[in-house]
Design an enzyme around this catalytic site. Structure first.
Site, PDB file in Angstrom:
ATOM      1  N   SER B 157       0.832  -1.201   0.000  1.00 37.69           N
ATOM      2  CA  SER B 157       0.000   0.000   0.000  1.00 37.69           C
ATOM      3  C   SER B 157       0.873   1.260   0.000  1.00 37.69           C
ATOM      4  O   SER B 157       1.760   1.385  -0.841  1.00 37.69           O
ATOM      5  CB  SER B 157      -0.932  -0.063   1.215  1.00 37.69           C
ATOM      6  OG  SER B 157      -1.926   0.903   1.124  1.00 37.69           O
ATOM      7  N   ARG B 227     -11.908   6.308  10.163  1.00 38.63           N
ATOM      8  CA  ARG B 227     -11.442   4.921  10.181  1.00 38.63           C
ATOM      9  C   ARG B 227     -12.515   3.955   9.676  1.00 38.63           C
ATOM     10  O   ARG B 227     -12.225   3.000   8.969  1.00 38.63           O
ATOM     11  CB  ARG B 227     -11.021   4.536  11.605  1.00 38.63           C
ATOM     12  CG  ARG B 227     -10.450   3.144  11.721  1.00 38.63           C
ATOM     13  CD  ARG B 227      -9.244   2.965  10.833  1.00 38.63           C
ATOM     14  NE  ARG B 227      -8.598   1.674  11.027  1.00 38.63           N
ATOM     15  CZ  ARG B 227      -7.561   1.260  10.324  1.00 38.63           C
ATOM     16  NH1 ARG B 227      -7.046   2.035   9.390  1.00 38.63           N
ATOM     17  NH2 ARG B 227      -7.025   0.082  10.540  1.00 38.63           N
ATOM     18  N   ASP B 322      -8.952  -6.350  -4.534  1.00 40.86           N
ATOM     19  CA  ASP B 322      -8.503  -5.080  -3.957  1.00 40.86           C
ATOM     20  C   ASP B 322      -8.988  -3.951  -4.862  1.00 40.86           C
ATOM     21  O   ASP B 322      -8.468  -3.745  -5.943  1.00 40.86           O
ATOM     22  CB  ASP B 322      -6.970  -5.083  -3.862  1.00 40.86           C
ATOM     23  CG  ASP B 322      -6.411  -3.823  -3.238  1.00 40.86           C
ATOM     24  OD1 ASP B 322      -7.184  -2.879  -3.008  1.00 40.86           O
ATOM     25  OD2 ASP B 322      -5.199  -3.797  -2.971  1.00 40.86           O
ATOM     26  N   HIS B 355      -8.232  -5.057  -0.083  1.00 40.94           N
ATOM     27  CA  HIS B 355      -6.904  -4.459   0.095  1.00 40.94           C
ATOM     28  C   HIS B 355      -6.166  -5.089   1.279  1.00 40.94           C
ATOM     29  O   HIS B 355      -4.944  -5.224   1.270  1.00 40.94           O
ATOM     30  CB  HIS B 355      -7.073  -2.949   0.309  1.00 40.94           C
ATOM     31  CG  HIS B 355      -5.782  -2.191   0.360  1.00 40.94           C
ATOM     32  ND1 HIS B 355      -4.820  -2.292  -0.620  1.00 40.94           N
ATOM     33  CD2 HIS B 355      -5.292  -1.322   1.272  1.00 40.94           C
ATOM     34  CE1 HIS B 355      -3.791  -1.503  -0.303  1.00 40.94           C
ATOM     35  NE2 HIS B 355      -4.050  -0.918   0.841  1.00 40.94           N
ATOM     36  N   ASP B 356      -6.917  -5.480   2.290  1.00 41.03           N
ATOM     37  CA  ASP B 356      -6.324  -6.094   3.488  1.00 41.03           C
ATOM     38  C   ASP B 356      -5.551  -7.374   3.184  1.00 41.03           C
ATOM     39  O   ASP B 356      -4.776  -7.834   4.012  1.00 41.03           O
ATOM     40  CB  ASP B 356      -7.433  -6.444   4.497  1.00 41.03           C
ATOM     41  CG  ASP B 356      -7.643  -5.313   5.494  1.00 41.03           C
ATOM     42  OD1 ASP B 356      -6.872  -4.331   5.439  1.00 41.03           O
ATOM     43  OD2 ASP B 356      -8.574  -5.416   6.310  1.00 41.03           O
TER      44      ASP B 356
END
Lengths: 217, 382
Positions: B157, B227, B322, B355-356
C-alpha cells in the site's frame, strides 16, 4: 478461462536448472534466436527455454504465465515472469519492443489465436510458434474409425475438458499466415518425440505431429 | 502473547530510538532540524552488512512489524505473518529493519512530539510529509545502522509507494524493490475517500484546528468516522458478506438507529479502537502524503521514464478483489518497468479479502513471496 502452458506436451518437462539440456523442439527454437536479443515467452511454463536463452545465449526477456506453480518455479530460477492471461492480449508490451515473441504449445488454447498472432507481431520483429498438428494421420484415423474426438499422448484431454479449444492443422495455420500476409521464415515439423525425419519432411501435414514456425510481417 | 513463543516468531522485541541532528530538508519547503526515528530490528546483521531488508509501513502501521513487545501482548506486530524464522522474510537469513515514519504517532517525531521552539506539541504545525521525505529519513536510518545497500526494500500500500520511491531516489542503495498492493499514484476516487476521512476529522468540534492536545481532548468522533470509512474500503464485498452477511447482534430487529447488524458493530468497534490509539494529525498528514505521491509528474507523466534510472529488480504483487489499490494500478507499474527494460516479476493473487489481503498469509501469496526472497538471498549469497 486460463491457459495452462504446454497444455498437451505433458510428458516433456525438464526440471533441470539453468542451461540444462533442452527438449528437442526448444533446442530448435533456441537456434533461431540471436544471442543477446530481447525475447518474450508466452506461456513460459517453468521457464526452461527462458532460462536457457538467458544463461547460454545472453538473452534478456520476460515470460508470461498463468499457472501459479509455474510462476513460483520461474521466480526460483531468477526469471522475469509476469502473471497474465494471454486471452487479454499483450497490452503490457509496446509496439516493436522485443526481437522475438515465442509461444510454445499455447496457440491452440487461446480464445482468438488469430488476434494473438497479430499482437505477437505487433510487439516482436519475429514470432516463433509451436502447436500440435490436428492433421496428423493417427488423429485423422482416430476420428474416421472411432467417430470420436481424438485423444493421444499429445492430445490427452476429453473434448469437454480440453484446454485446446482451437486445434488446427499445419495447412490451416499456413492459410491464416497467407491471409495475414505473414512471411514464414522457417518451418520444422517433428514427431511426438520432437525429432525430425525425412518422411515427415515429405508429408508434413500427414506425418508431422508438432510444428515449429518462425514468422514475420 | 500465546503461552509459548511460536517457533516461527521473532519473539519478544524491544524498539530502539535513533536521534538525528543533521537538518532534513522536506518537500514542502520546511526543515526538520532534529528528529527521532523509532525502529525495531529482527535477525542479525551479517559481517558485510549485505543482508538488511527495510520494511516500509502503510497508513496506520508503525515500527512494530513482528513479534511481541510484552509477554501479555494480545497480538503480534502488523506483518508478523510474513516476518520471522522460516517465514517469507526469513529472519534466520535477513536482518529486518522496520521503523515508524516521520510524522507518525508511535514514537518517531511527529505531531504529538513537543516542538522545541514552542514547548507545546507540534500538532498541525508539524510539516507536511511527502513519500520522498520518508525515503530520505529511512536512508539516514540506514546510514546510522551502517547499511550501505539493502538486499530489499519492501512495502504494501503506502509502504509500496515508499519501496517504489526508493528505486528512483536511491537507485544504488537497494538490490530489490518489492511493491505490494500499491499504485504509482492515487486515483481521483482514492483521493476522494481520503478527503471524506479528513473532512470528518476536521469537522469534529474537538479538533480545535489540530490543537486538541493543548485542549486536553481528542477528535475521537471524527477519527472514528474516518477509520470506519477507510476500513470498509479495505474489505471486499465478498469478504464482508462472508464475515458478517446480514447477521444481527441480538435476536430480532428493534427499529432503531443503534448498531444492530454485526457489520455495524464491527465498524464501530474498529473505529472506536482507532480513535484513541491513533493521532488525528498523523492521519491527516499520512493521507496527504498518499494523495501527493506521483513520481511520474516530474517526468512528463511518463512512469517508464521516471523509473528508467532504477537499478534494482522488482517484485510487484496485487490482489484480485482489492478495489482501493486494484491490480490495474499495479500493472501500470509493471508496464512501465517492462517499457524501461527492468527486471520485474508480477503476480496477481486470487483473494476475496480486498486491500487487506496484503497482510494476510494467503498460501499463494506466501509461496511467491518466499520464492522471491529465496532468490534475493541466493543472488546475494546469504
Amino acid at each position: 478461462m486460463s491457459i495452462s502452458t504446454n497444455a498437451l506436451a505433458k510428458e516433456a518437462s525438464f526440471t533441470d536448472e539453468r542451461a540444462a539440456p533442452l527438449r528437442q523442439d526448444l533446442n530448435i527454437i533456441q537456434n533461431w534466436i540471436s544471442p543477446n536479443s530481447q525475447v518474450l515467452d508466452l506461456g513460459c511454463g517453468e521457464g526452461d527455454l527462458l532460462a536457457h536463452l538467458k544463461h547460454a545465449r545472453g538473452c534478456k526477456g520476460y515470460g508470461m504465465e498463468i499457472h501459479p506453480d509455474s510462476i513460483v518455479t520461474c521466480i526460483e530460477k531468477g526469471l522475469n515472469v509476469i502473471e497474465h492471461d494471454l486471452n487479454h492480449g499483450l497490452r503490457h508490451f509496446k509496439d516493436n519492443s522485443v526481437d522475438t515473441v515465442i509461444m510454445t504449445q499455447a496457440l491452440q488454447a487461446v480464445s482468438r489465436p488469430d488476434r494473438l498472432l497479430d499482437d505477437m507481431l505487433r510487439v516482436g520483429q519475429e514470432a516463433i510458434i509451436t502447436f500440435p498438428n490436428f492433421g496428423y494421420w493417427r488423429t485423422r484415423l482416430y476420428l474416421l474409425s472411432k467417430g470420436k474426438m481424438p485423444m493421444s499422448k499429445t492430445l490427452p484431454y476429453n473434448w469437454y475438458d480440453t484446454p485446446n479449444i482451437h486445434l488446427c492443422t499445419f495447412r490451416d495455420f499456413e492459410t491464416l499466415c497467407q491471409q495475414k500476409s505473414l512471411k514464414i521464415l522457417d518451418r520444422t515439423v517433428v514427431n511426438k518425440n520432437h525429432r525430425e525425419k525425412l518422411s515427415i519432411r515429405l508429408w508434413p501435414n500427414l506425418l508431422g505431429e508438432i510444428a515449429i514456425y518462425r514468422v514475420t510481417r | 502473547m500465546p503461552d509459548t513463543i511460536p517457533a516461527d516468531s521473532v519473539g519478544v522485541v524491544t524498539p530502539s530510538v535513533a536521534q538525528f541532528n543533521e537538518p532534513l530538508s522536506l518537500r514542502c519547503g520546511q526543515t526538520l532540524n532534529h528528529y527521532e526515528l523509532m525502529y525495531e530490528t529482527y535477525g542479525t546483521l551479517n559481517a558485510d552488512k549485505s543482508n538488511a531488508v527495510l520494511i516500509c509501513h502503510a497508513l496506520s502501521g508503525d515500527h512494530h512489524a513482528a513479534g511481541y513487545h510484552h509477554q501479555d501482548d494480545q497480538k503480534p506486530g502488523w506483518w508478523d505473518s510474513c516476518i520471522g524464522p522460516g517465514k517469507p522474510i526469513d529472519t534466520r537469513r535477513f536482518f529486518v529493519v522496520a521503523l515508524n515514519n516521520l510524522g507518525g504517532c508511535a514514537g518517531s517525531t511527529g505531531p504529538t512530539t513537543i516542538n522545541p521552539d514552542t514547548g507545546k506539541p507540534y500538532g498541525p504545525d508539524f510539516p507536511m510529509m511527502a513519500v520522498r521525505d520518508w525515503v530520505n529519513s529511512q536512508a539516514r536510518l540506514a546510514d546510522y545502522l551502517g547499511i550501505e545497500k539493502f538486499a530489499a526494500v519492501i512495502g504494501g500500500s503506502l509502504g509500496g509507494m515508499q519501496s517504489l520511491r526508493w528505486s528512483i531516489q536511491y537507485p544504488e542503495r537497494l538490490h530489490h524493490s518489492i511493491v505490494i498492493a500499491s499504485a504509482p499514484k492515487l486515483s481521483a476516487q482514492n483521493i476522494a475517500f481520503n478527503e471524506v476521512a479528513r473532512h470528518a476529522i476536521m469537522q469534529d468540534p474537538e479538533f480545535h484546528d489540530g490543537r486538541y492536545l493543548e485542549h486536553n481532548t481528542l477528535p475521537k468522533s471524527g477519527l472514528m468516522q474516518a477509520r470506519m470509512l477507510a476500513h470498509l474500503t479495505y474489505l471486499s464485498d465478498d469478504s464482508m458478506r462472508d464475515k458478517f452477511g446480514r447477521e444481527l447482534k441480538a435476536e430480532g430487529i428493534n427499529y432503531g438507529f443503534t448498531p444492530e447488524f454485526q457489520v455495524e458493530s464491527y465498524l464501530h468497534y474498529q473505529g472506536k479502537k482507532f480513535s484513541t490509539s491513533f493521532d488525528a494529525n498523523t492521519y491527516l498528514l499520512m493521507t496527504k502524503a498518499l494523495d501527493y505521491f506521483d513520481p511520474a509528474q516530474y517526468h512528463n507523466d511518463d512512469l517508464a521514464q521516471c523509473l528508467n534510472h532504477a537499478q534494482c529488480k522488482f517484485l510487484v504483487v496485487s490482489f484480485t478483489t482489492d478495489w482501493r489499490f486494484s491490480p490495474e494500478r499495479s500493472e501500470e507499474i509493471v508496464d512501465a518497468l517492462v517499457e524501461s527494460d527492468k527486471d520485474v516479476t508480477y503476480a496477481k493473487i486470487e483473494s476475496d479479502k480486498g486491500h487487506d489481503a496484503f497482510l494476510i498469509p494467503i498460501p499463494r501469496y506466501v509461496a511467491i513471496f518466499r520464492a522471491y526472497m529465496n532468490r534475493v538471498a541466493q543472488e546475494l549469497n546469504l
